[in-house]
Design a protein around this motif. Structure first.
Motif, PDB file in Angstrom:
ATOM      1  N   ILE A  81      81.600 102.937 -57.128  1.00  0.00           N
ATOM      2  CA  ILE A  81      82.997 103.363 -57.157  1.00  0.00           C
ATOM      3  C   ILE A  81      83.670 103.051 -55.824  1.00  0.00           C
ATOM      4  CG2 ILE A  81      82.744 105.152 -58.916  1.00  0.00           C
ATOM      5  CD1 ILE A  81      82.573 107.238 -56.751  1.00  0.00           C
ATOM      6  N   SER A  82      84.945 102.747 -55.900  1.00  0.00           N
ATOM      7  CA  SER A  82      85.678 102.480 -54.661  1.00  0.00           C
ATOM      8  C   SER A  82      87.160 102.394 -54.968  1.00  0.00           C
ATOM      9  CB  SER A  82      85.237 101.150 -54.057  1.00  0.00           C
ATOM     10  OG  SER A  82      85.719 100.073 -54.831  1.00  0.00           O
ATOM     11  N   HIS A  83      87.940 102.406 -53.916  1.00  0.00           N
ATOM     12  CA  HIS A  83      89.356 102.084 -54.045  1.00  0.00           C
ATOM     13  C   HIS A  83      89.414 100.566 -54.246  1.00  0.00           C
ATOM     14  CE1 HIS A  83      93.536 103.210 -53.358  1.00  0.00           C
ATOM     15  NE2 HIS A  83      93.678 101.981 -52.895  1.00  0.00           N
ATOM     16  N   ALA A 112      88.002  97.413 -51.757  1.00  0.00           N
ATOM     17  CA  ALA A 112      87.027  97.823 -50.735  1.00  0.00           C
ATOM     18  C   ALA A 112      85.788  96.928 -50.765  1.00  0.00           C
ATOM     19  CB  ALA A 112      86.636  99.278 -50.940  1.00  0.00           C
ATOM     20  N   GLY A 113      85.572  96.264 -51.912  1.00  0.00           N
ATOM     21  CA  GLY A 113      84.442  95.325 -51.971  1.00  0.00           C
ATOM     22  C   GLY A 113      83.429  95.615 -53.068  1.00  0.00           C
ATOM     23  N   LYS A 114      83.844  96.394 -54.093  1.00  0.00           N
ATOM     24  CA  LYS A 114      82.929  96.743 -55.189  1.00  0.00           C
ATOM     25  C   LYS A 114      82.414  95.502 -55.912  1.00  0.00           C
ATOM     26  CE  LYS A 114      84.718  98.524 -58.970  1.00  0.00           C
ATOM     27  NZ  LYS A 114      84.237  97.829 -60.166  1.00  0.00           N
ATOM     28  N   VAL A 152      80.963  87.615 -61.312  1.00  0.00           N
ATOM     29  CA  VAL A 152      81.483  88.928 -61.689  1.00  0.00           C
ATOM     30  C   VAL A 152      82.967  89.027 -61.361  1.00  0.00           C
ATOM     31  CG1 VAL A 152      81.183  91.410 -61.394  1.00  0.00           C
ATOM     32  CG2 VAL A 152      79.227  89.897 -61.165  1.00  0.00           C
ATOM     33  N   LYS A 153      83.318  88.277 -60.348  1.00  0.00           N
ATOM     34  CA  LYS A 153      84.667  88.296 -59.801  1.00  0.00           C
ATOM     35  C   LYS A 153      85.757  88.237 -60.873  1.00  0.00           C
ATOM     36  CE  LYS A 153      86.596  88.269 -55.871  1.00  0.00           C
ATOM     37  NZ  LYS A 153      86.163  89.193 -54.863  1.00  0.00           N
ATOM     38  N   ASN A 154      85.521  87.394 -61.886  1.00  0.00           N
ATOM     39  CA  ASN A 154      86.554  87.181 -62.898  1.00  0.00           C
ATOM     40  C   ASN A 154      86.862  88.428 -63.705  1.00  0.00           C
ATOM     41  OD1 ASN A 154      86.490  84.570 -62.059  1.00  0.00           O
ATOM     42  ND2 ASN A 154      84.897  84.022 -63.526  1.00  0.00           N
ATOM     43  N   ASP A 173      81.889  93.058 -40.647  1.00  0.00           N
ATOM     44  CA  ASP A 173      82.164  91.816 -39.923  1.00  0.00           C
ATOM     45  C   ASP A 173      83.610  91.797 -39.427  1.00  0.00           C
ATOM     46  OD1 ASP A 173      82.645  91.731 -42.810  1.00  0.00           O
ATOM     47  OD2 ASP A 173      83.463  89.733 -42.426  1.00  0.00           O
ATOM     48  N   ARG A 174      84.399  92.811 -39.812  1.00  0.00           N
ATOM     49  CA  ARG A 174      85.795  92.896 -39.370  1.00  0.00           C
ATOM     50  C   ARG A 174      85.975  94.082 -38.445  1.00  0.00           C
ATOM     51  NH1 ARG A 174      89.580  92.705 -44.463  1.00  0.00           N
ATOM     52  NH2 ARG A 174      89.234  90.583 -45.201  1.00  0.00           N
ATOM     53  N   GLU A 175      87.073  94.055 -37.687  1.00  0.00           N
ATOM     54  CA  GLU A 175      87.389  95.216 -36.854  1.00  0.00           C
ATOM     55  C   GLU A 175      87.712  96.397 -37.772  1.00  0.00           C
ATOM     56  OE1 GLU A 175      87.157  95.445 -33.590  1.00  0.00           O
ATOM     57  OE2 GLU A 175      86.568  93.324 -33.512  1.00  0.00           O
ATOM     58  N   SER A 209      78.028  94.433 -44.731  1.00  0.00           N
ATOM     59  CA  SER A 209      79.120  93.533 -45.080  1.00  0.00           C
ATOM     60  C   SER A 209      78.712  92.782 -46.340  1.00  0.00           C
ATOM     61  CB  SER A 209      79.361  92.571 -43.911  1.00  0.00           C
ATOM     62  OG  SER A 209      80.011  91.417 -44.372  1.00  0.00           O
ATOM     63  N   ALA A 210      79.324  93.195 -47.450  1.00  0.00           N
ATOM     64  CA  ALA A 210      78.925  92.610 -48.732  1.00  0.00           C
ATOM     65  C   ALA A 210      79.206  91.114 -48.762  1.00  0.00           C
ATOM     66  CB  ALA A 210      79.651  93.319 -49.869  1.00  0.00           C
ATOM     67  N   LEU A 211      80.341  90.725 -48.205  1.00  0.00           N
ATOM     68  CA  LEU A 211      80.749  89.318 -48.270  1.00  0.00           C
ATOM     69  C   LEU A 211      79.712  88.415 -47.606  1.00  0.00           C
ATOM     70  CD1 LEU A 211      83.086  87.453 -49.156  1.00  0.00           C
ATOM     71  CD2 LEU A 211      83.947  87.616 -46.834  1.00  0.00           C
TER      72      LEU A 211
HETATM   73  P1  G4P Z   1      87.018  95.380 -55.251  1.00  0.00           P
HETATM   74  O1  G4P Z   1      86.124  94.896 -56.341  1.00  0.00           O
HETATM   75  O2  G4P Z   1      86.565  96.670 -54.649  1.00  0.00           O
HETATM   76  O3  G4P Z   1      88.462  95.420 -55.616  1.00  0.00           O
HETATM   77  O4  G4P Z   1      86.936  94.355 -54.014  1.00  0.00           O
HETATM   78  P2  G4P Z   1      86.400  92.854 -53.935  1.00  0.00           P
HETATM   79  O5  G4P Z   1      84.933  92.798 -53.978  1.00  0.00           O
HETATM   80  O6  G4P Z   1      87.154  91.983 -54.866  1.00  0.00           O
HETATM   81  O7  G4P Z   1      86.859  92.538 -52.455  1.00  0.00           O
HETATM   82  C1  G4P Z   1      88.210  92.583 -52.035  1.00  0.00           C
HETATM   83  C2  G4P Z   1      88.446  91.587 -50.924  1.00  0.00           C
HETATM   84  O8  G4P Z   1      87.636  91.944 -49.794  1.00  0.00           O
HETATM   85  C3  G4P Z   1      88.023  90.172 -51.295  1.00  0.00           C
HETATM   86  O9  G4P Z   1      88.894  89.301 -50.593  1.00  0.00           O
HETATM   87  C4  G4P Z   1      86.635  90.052 -50.699  1.00  0.00           C
HETATM   88  O10 G4P Z   1      86.270  88.723 -50.428  1.00  0.00           O
HETATM   89  C5  G4P Z   1      86.789  90.857 -49.434  1.00  0.00           C
HETATM   90  N1  G4P Z   1      85.503  91.416 -48.963  1.00  0.00           N
HETATM   91  C6  G4P Z   1      84.547  92.064 -49.662  1.00  0.00           C
HETATM   92  N2  G4P Z   1      83.515  92.407 -48.861  1.00  0.00           N
HETATM   93  C7  G4P Z   1      83.826  91.973 -47.622  1.00  0.00           C
HETATM   94  C8  G4P Z   1      83.143  92.007 -46.362  1.00  0.00           C
HETATM   95  O11 G4P Z   1      82.049  92.504 -46.223  1.00  0.00           O
HETATM   96  N3  G4P Z   1      83.799  91.439 -45.308  1.00  0.00           N
HETATM   97  C9  G4P Z   1      85.021  90.861 -45.415  1.00  0.00           C
HETATM   98  N4  G4P Z   1      85.552  90.334 -44.326  1.00  0.00           N
HETATM   99  N5  G4P Z   1      85.685  90.788 -46.583  1.00  0.00           N
HETATM  100  C10 G4P Z   1      85.092  91.346 -47.678  1.00  0.00           C
HETATM  101  P3  G4P Z   1      90.142  88.633 -51.307  1.00  0.00           P
HETATM  102  O12 G4P Z   1      90.746  87.757 -50.305  1.00  0.00           O
HETATM  103  O13 G4P Z   1      91.009  89.693 -51.909  1.00  0.00           O
HETATM  104  O14 G4P Z   1      89.519  87.882 -52.506  1.00  0.00           O
HETATM  105  P4  G4P Z   1      88.812  86.481 -52.510  1.00  0.00           P
HETATM  106  O15 G4P Z   1      89.953  85.522 -52.387  1.00  0.00           O
HETATM  107  O16 G4P Z   1      87.894  86.445 -51.321  1.00  0.00           O
HETATM  108  O17 G4P Z   1      88.128  86.444 -53.795  1.00  0.00           O
END
Ligand code: G4P
Length: 530
Positions: free
Chosen positions: A16-18, A21-23, A43-45, A142-144, A255-257
């Motif tokens: 769960i998340s807003h 947030a990166g769910k 999953v993104k789609n 990975d971000r401030e 950092s999920a990304l």
């Molecule tokens: P959600 O399902 O909770 O709505 O979030 P989602 O995973 O789609 O992530 C929202 C945005 O935050 C995405 O960027 C994603 O790439 C970014 N993000 C997720 N985890 C991290 C992380 O650990 N670090 C950073 N720096 N960013 C992260 P976006 O620009 O909205 O989408 P996209 O163009 O990358 O797909």
């Protein structure tokens, strides 16, 4: 494998998340670890973007994808993991609340820069009321972002939780060096060059080891030592029992990304998260170990193909095994039903299964027998609790825009309400129908689906209501109740299960009414949560 071993192997949870947030990103990374998907983006789609508001094709397309991703199952270290998808979009919050009745634990994702946001507060509150074990993952290191201690404070204050960090960040953003894992006692170094972090983990059993300084620099090592001392002084040691009872929430940073800290989260999750938990029915508490099957419907998904009006009912198995072609009792209808093609879910597909175990979700093809909250059993009369309706935020009259199609319209409304798309109220005074929703988006979805799936047309008209308040008629003083009913006649309605509801037109009028008729108790959910 024995029945007990099958149960022990399962972990069914939700993230769960807003929104943002990166769910989705975290879900995807977990699936990659399980080898369930081969590439990021799968999953993104599934995300229902805000822009979908007026794009019906987009809504339809996403409905299609979200069937496939409603349950994402994969195996990791011999553990069967079922992730139940919870829409992050605010307008679909009720769907998420219902899904939370089928999870055994949750992971809460928080954005390090934004901290605790509105939607997280609401969802965590529901989990807290149900004592669902929660792990917190602070994402985007990975971000401030905010200072780690400030953030832990904010989580305790705003979410009313008791946390203990199981990992701790070394720096942040530009200066992010990695994470110290208190659970495994090692340092996980972050190398920002590679977007897809592969992982270099170094065991540091004792943080006073000079090796730490050579790994992350003397200054960072000193700061980390001080921070860990503070952590030890301020936060309680991790206790699995306290976590399982919902009294303590372990926190991870990552950092999920960049896939950083995700493996640590997953490994800890697999070792501490609960196996399928017992569930309360009105009659008694049912243990997953019981041999007799029982389960409940927590989600209904309409078929994408308008020519086939069958739907998929998602059943969470609470006890016993669910077997194909075996008759089970549909408790509400008191009718035996057999299912020849129950679906099990995997990362991106569904398949027919012969046997499913507690913790699993099966998808049953349904031609209109199921409503959300229905119980299925081997024969016992049980009613699982805890799928309440919350007061909607928007209310509109629904009118028939094509008099020749009244029958289709009512059938459509009926079925969409069974799916939990919105709530229907019928005014006592004139029988007019009111649709209540959490978000404005649902009105467009309903109108579109009525037309495309049922061939009916509707129009809406504003109905000024502030909240739906359910009334317990049995506890009110008879005189007061009848006076209240007489005076407020215009605002009284019945919900779909014939419960009396007061549609208060403003906060002020609700307060006045409460003062005037103190024995008439108002509830903002159709049943008590818990
Ligand atoms: P959600 O399902 O909770 O709505 O979030 P989602 O995973 O789609 O992530 C929202 C945005 O935050 C995405 O960027 C994603 O790439 C970014 N993000 C997720 N985890 C991290 C992380 O650990 N670090 C950073 N720096 N960013 C992260 P976006 O620009 O909205 O989408 P996209 O163009 O990358 O797909």
């Amino acid at each position: 494998m024995s029945f007990t071993e099958e149960i022990k192997k399962r972990r069914t949870f939700g993230i769960i998340s807003h929104p943002d947030a990166g769910k989705t990103t975290l879900t995807e990374k977990l699936l990659l670890y399980g080898g369930a998907i081969q590439e990021a983006g799968a999953v993104k789609n599934n995300k229902i973007k805000k822009s979908a508001t007026s794009d019906f094709m987009e809504i339809e397309r996403q409905r299609g994808i979200s069937v496939a991703t409603s349950v994402l199952a994969f195996t990791y270290n011999n553990t069967k993991i079922n992730i139940l998808d919870t829409p992050g979009h605010k307008d679909f919050a009720e769907d998420t609340f219902r899904t939370l009745t089928a999870v055994d634990s949750v992971i809460v994702v928080i954005d390090v820069a934004k901290g605790v946001e509105e939607q997280t507060e609401k969802l965590v509150e529901v989990c807290r009321m149900r004592s669902i074990p929660m792990i917190v993952f602070i994402n985007k290191m990975d971000r401030e972002g905010k200072d780690a201690f400030d953030l832990l404070d904010e989580i305790e204050q705003k979410l009313n939780l008791h946390v203990t960090p199981l990992s701790f960040p070394i720096g942040m953003g530009y200066d992010f060096k990695g994470i110290y894992n208190l659970f495994e006692q090692n340092v996980n170094l972050f190398t920002s060059q590679s977007k897809q972090y592969k992982g270099e983990t170094i065991a540091i059993n004792d943080v006073s080891d000079p090796k730490l300084g050579s790994l992350i620099g003397e200054k960072s090592a000193q700061t980390l030592r001080e921070n860990l001392e503070l952590v030890e002084g301020v936060y309680p040691p991790f206790s699995r029992d306290a976590y399982l009872s919902g009294d303590l929430q372990p926190v991870f940073f990552g950092s999920a990304l960049t896939n950083f800290g995700v493996r640590e989260l997953l490994d800890c999750f697999v070792s501490i998260a609960p196996t399928p938990r017992p569930k309360k029915a009105d009659e008694r508490e049912v243990s997953p170990q019981e041999k007799e099957f029982s389960g409940f419907v927590f989600k209904i998904h309409a078929n994408m193909d308008p020519k086939h009006r069958d739907r998929l009912a998602f059943v969470k198995i609470v006890s016993g095994t669910f077997e194909r072609n075996t008759p089970y009792l549909h408790v509400r209808l008191q009718k035996k039903l057999k299912f020849s093609s129950p679906n099990a879910f995997f990362a991106e597909k569904k398949e027919i299964v012969d046997v499913s175990y507690p913790g699993d979700i099966v998808g049953l093809h349904d031609t209109g027998n199921f409503k959300i909250g229905d119980t299925l059993t081997s024969g016992e009369t049980l009613h699982y609790r805890g799928i309440p309706n919350f007061s909607p935020e928007h209310f509109r009259y629904i009118n028939n825009a094509d008099p020749m199609k009244a029958k289709q319209l009512f059938k459509g409304i009926d079925q969409l309400m069974d799916e939990g798309v919105a709530q229907l109220f019928t005014l006592e005074i004139n029988g007019r129908k009111i649709i209540g929703t959490v978000g404005a988006l649902q009105y467009e979805v309903i109108q579109y689906r009525l037309e495309h799936e049922y061939g009916a047309k509707c129009s809406y008209e504003n109905f000024a209501a502030y909240k739906a308040c359910w009334i317990d008629e049995s506890t009110a003083k008879p005189d007061e109740l009848s006076e209240f009913k007489r005076v407020k006649q215009k605002f009284l309605a019945k919900d779909k299960s014939d419960q009396l509801v007061f549609l208060a037109d403003s906060q002020f009028s609700l307060q006045m009414t409460q003062q005037k008729y103190p024995s008439v108790q108002f509830r903002f959910t159709s049943e008590k949560v818990g």
